[in-house]
Write an enzyme that holds these catalytic residues in place. Sequence first.
Site, mmCIF file in Angstrom:
data_model
loop_
_atom_site.group_PDB
_atom_site.id
_atom_site.type_symbol
_atom_site.label_atom_id
_atom_site.label_comp_id
_atom_site.label_asym_id
_atom_site.label_seq_id
_atom_site.Cartn_x
_atom_site.Cartn_y
_atom_site.Cartn_z
ATOM 1 N N VAL A 91 4.712 7.545 0.675
ATOM 2 C CA VAL A 91 6.384 7.431 -0.642
ATOM 3 C C VAL A 91 6.320 9.218 -0.133
ATOM 4 C CG1 VAL A 91 6.127 7.498 -3.275
ATOM 5 C CG2 VAL A 91 4.579 5.385 -1.962
ATOM 6 N N GLY B 163 4.427 14.556 -0.714
ATOM 7 C CA GLY B 163 4.152 13.111 -0.614
ATOM 8 C C GLY B 163 2.883 12.191 -0.022
ATOM 9 N N LYS B 164 2.469 11.174 0.372
ATOM 10 C CA LYS B 164 1.481 11.325 -0.368
ATOM 11 C C LYS B 164 1.043 9.413 0.947
ATOM 12 C CE LYS B 164 -2.837 12.042 -1.496
ATOM 13 N NZ LYS B 164 -3.454 13.522 -2.080
ATOM 14 N N GLY B 165 0.116 9.246 1.568
ATOM 15 C CA GLY B 165 0.145 7.497 1.760
ATOM 16 C C GLY B 165 -1.101 7.703 2.462
#
Length: 415
Positions: free
Chosen positions: A54, A99-101
């Site tokens: 994301v 962001g991160k995922g």
Amino acid sequence: MYENVMKQFNHAADTMNLDKGIRKILASTNSEISVHFPVKMDDGSIEVFNGYRVQHNNALGPYKGGLRFHPAVDIDTARALAIWMTWKTALAGLPFGGGKGGVTIDPKKYSMGELERITRRFTYALGENIGPDVDIPAPDVNTNPQIMAWIADTFSSTKSPSTRMLNLHVVTGKPIGSGGLKGRDRATGYGVVSSIKYWAKLKGVNLQGKTFAVQGFGNVGYWASHFMMELGAKLIAVQDASGTIFNEEGIDAEALHNHVGNHNGVIKGFPDTQKIDNSEFYSINCDILIPAALSNQITIDNAAGVKAMLIAEGANGPIDTEGEKILLERGIDILPDILCNAGGVTGSYYEWLQNKRSENYNIDTVLKMIDEKLGEAFEKTVNSANKYNTDWRTGAYCVALERIQQTYKERGVFP
Ligand code: NAD
């Protein structure tokens, strides 16, 4: 987690009167990538995995944030954590967005070979959505320097050979031999203690002899304890996934770290300590509490029992909004996560920079740079809280939101 992060955002946006249009932009994410990719298992069978990235906002620079390998990874978790990263990088004055995922797996169930193929195929599936000037992942829960090295190698190997060395900083948190930063391992715990030092200076508190308790004795919990002990503070209780240990006379963080290394990563069985009930941890009589494990740990159920004068958030989101209200009413200071644990992403910034510049920083320089950045962020947080007559978390959010708002106002919104 998502609910918590949005409550905090809305409260800060109201406090600093964030522009309506910019509020709409920041209330949603820029892009949410879901990938489903096949991997060959050791026995020759094929499994399909789900991965996410994301990208919340990149007004200030490339998206930045970790990749998590965990069964609970889903788009909501990634969304909440990506939003937190936007505030954290903005507050720290870094040229990054958030962001991160991750991948929805329990990595313990796979062999090293399978984990390598899962990582490489996930990287391939993300394609041009990541890149050194686009989106730069880093380690998070259950991902480590080895996994970052596989990502860097896969990403750069799928580019033209002549640009290979220009792509290795697609990730940070790499092993030292692959362009990693000296001191990145301790950067978050070091930053937690830097923040505590700035707090102590502001409040006129002498940390020598002060008692502290830590939840989580992994990377953040251990290094925070190590640097607190260097200042002469006394560790009296530790809780991890295996239970809670207590000793009023003090627990040696180095001996406990060695014990954890030899006992499957847990504190259980550490000698000369009393085992106490997990539910008693947050009401232990100590000066400073450092939650460094999970989110939503201090809530309406246990906030009234906290005896410490300071809570330094090593973990992301360890206090929920209801718990925080009670703590603030009781006059307990809170160093908010986006300030207190920003040493990690600040270290990542210097790794990215040293790769871009083909330089190699020594560890003393790295720690000094992290300390300075956190000192600036601490001062801005306190000034902002005073300006808006609010708590430090909201003050920190307001600094981040003001920085992003200024960028949008200067650049406008295309077209
Ligand atoms: P880690 O995996 O190294 O350690 C996690 C620790 O939490 C372990 O000691 C584990 O036993 C403990 N734990 C797990 N379940 C628990 C439970 N139910 N009760 C008590 N303890 C429990 O993780 P880490 O890298 O130290 O990260 C800890 C926290 O800090 C996470 O919230 C992470 O998002 C946050 N954080 C980490 C970094 C970093 O650079 N590592 C940076 C910013 C924020």
